[in-house]
Design a protein around this motif. Sequence first.
Motif, PDB file in Angstrom:
ATOM      1  N   ARG A  38     -68.534 -82.285 -36.980  1.00 57.06           N
ATOM      2  CA  ARG A  38     -69.529 -82.111 -35.905  1.00 57.06           C
ATOM      3  C   ARG A  38     -70.909 -82.585 -36.322  1.00 57.06           C
ATOM      4  O   ARG A  38     -71.857 -82.475 -35.565  1.00 57.06           O
ATOM      5  N   ASP A  60     -66.460 -82.179 -32.108  1.00 61.21           N
ATOM      6  CA  ASP A  60     -66.496 -80.729 -32.326  1.00 61.21           C
ATOM      7  C   ASP A  60     -65.073 -80.192 -32.150  1.00 61.21           C
ATOM      8  O   ASP A  60     -64.472 -80.364 -31.080  1.00 61.21           O
ATOM      9  N   ASN A  63     -64.203 -78.189 -29.078  1.00 65.05           N
ATOM     10  CA  ASN A  63     -64.386 -78.807 -27.764  1.00 65.05           C
ATOM     11  C   ASN A  63     -63.140 -79.627 -27.399  1.00 65.05           C
ATOM     12  O   ASN A  63     -62.826 -80.633 -28.053  1.00 65.05           O
ATOM     13  N   GLU A  65     -62.372 -81.680 -24.962  1.00 65.16           N
ATOM     14  CA  GLU A  65     -62.560 -83.095 -24.601  1.00 65.16           C
ATOM     15  C   GLU A  65     -62.857 -83.943 -25.836  1.00 65.16           C
ATOM     16  O   GLU A  65     -62.344 -85.058 -25.964  1.00 65.16           O
ATOM     17  N   GLU A  66     -63.658 -83.401 -26.754  1.00 64.03           N
ATOM     18  CA  GLU A  66     -63.982 -84.177 -27.964  1.00 64.03           C
ATOM     19  C   GLU A  66     -62.750 -84.320 -28.858  1.00 64.03           C
ATOM     20  O   GLU A  66     -62.550 -85.355 -29.502  1.00 64.03           O
ATOM     21  N   ASP A 109     -61.957 -70.498 -30.291  1.00 61.08           N
ATOM     22  CA  ASP A 109     -62.150 -71.877 -29.802  1.00 61.08           C
ATOM     23  C   ASP A 109     -61.993 -72.880 -30.944  1.00 61.08           C
ATOM     24  O   ASP A 109     -61.364 -73.927 -30.786  1.00 61.08           O
ATOM     25  N   GLY A 114     -59.097 -75.307 -29.809  1.00 61.49           N
ATOM     26  CA  GLY A 114     -59.365 -76.725 -30.080  1.00 61.49           C
ATOM     27  C   GLY A 114     -58.172 -77.389 -30.756  1.00 61.49           C
ATOM     28  O   GLY A 114     -57.659 -78.405 -30.262  1.00 61.49           O
TER      29      GLY A 114
END
Length: 249
Positions: A38, A60, A63, A65-66, A109, A114
């Motif tokens: 990150r 990240d 996250n 989407e990342e 998360d 994730g």
Amino acid sequence: MGKLENKVALITGGNSGIGLATAKLFAQEGAKVVITGRRREALEQAANAISGEVTYILADAANIEEGKLAIQKTVETYGNIDILFLNAGIAPFLPILDITEEHFDDLFDTNVKGPFFTIKEAVPYINEGGVIIGNTSIVGQKGFPGTSVYSATKAALRSLSRVLANELKEKKIRSVSVAPGPIDTPLYGKIGLSEDEVQQMGAGFAQQVPLGRFGSSEELAKTVLFLASNEASFINGVELEVDGGLSQV
Ligand SMILES: NC(=O)c1ccc[n+]([C@@H]2O[C@H](COP(=O)([O-])OP(=O)(O)OC[C@H]3O[C@@H](n4cnc5c(N)ncnc54)[C@H](OP(=O)(O)O)[C@@H]3O)[C@@H](O)[C@H]2O)c1
């Protein structure tokens, strides 16, 4: 010829500690290594410290989407993936009465949600004979005070890894976990304790380890290399403790 010649390996959280040591070893063994993290500067420094083929992607781990983008970029560059090492993780320690919803969500998360969706995105691109490796922890098997949420995240990741060993069998994808005991990495500077408290906790942990010390990132990396390589071709679904014996006593 290296043990991972021409294999494509994606390592999350590859700019520090166990992830970085593993990236170095994988590249040395001939893998094309992609590290995520990150912090761009830390990633750049890590990539410079790795000899061999390495690229980095800013993503990240918490996250979704990342995480998806990291898989897509890896696939755009290399076509497919052979080794997915879900290593990024955080380990803030807190007694139960101090735990907030935010603490709980941050941990889940980063350490579970994730990684779960990163795996989901990656599965169609993992080559037959590939391997998914989760970095869990022996905390999932123990009852160390202050680690309730952290331990729950690692137990969840271990459980997910076991299911995938069965669910991905048609593609001959192996799914395993590596469970470190206390390993000397920058992690302990990030868990919200003062340096004195970290020293004290460290001494306490080391005393409980039958081998009487912390492990090193390099010792972990060697185990991850073994699990990722053809030498572990019949090892599937397991969680392998690398802890100097701590989980067994
Ligand atoms: N050290 C131990 O004693 C021990 C024991 C059992 C399990 N583990 C597990 O081993 C794994 C690696 O930890 P480590 O000891 O090597 O610690 P570390 O040096 O702090 O490495 C953790 C890596 O994960 C990255 N990371 C954390 N949160 C992230 C996020 N949201 N997005 C992207 N990257 C993120 C960190 O990035 P930053 O540099 O930006 O923080 C770092 O690169 C973790 O999953 C940890 O739970 C460690």
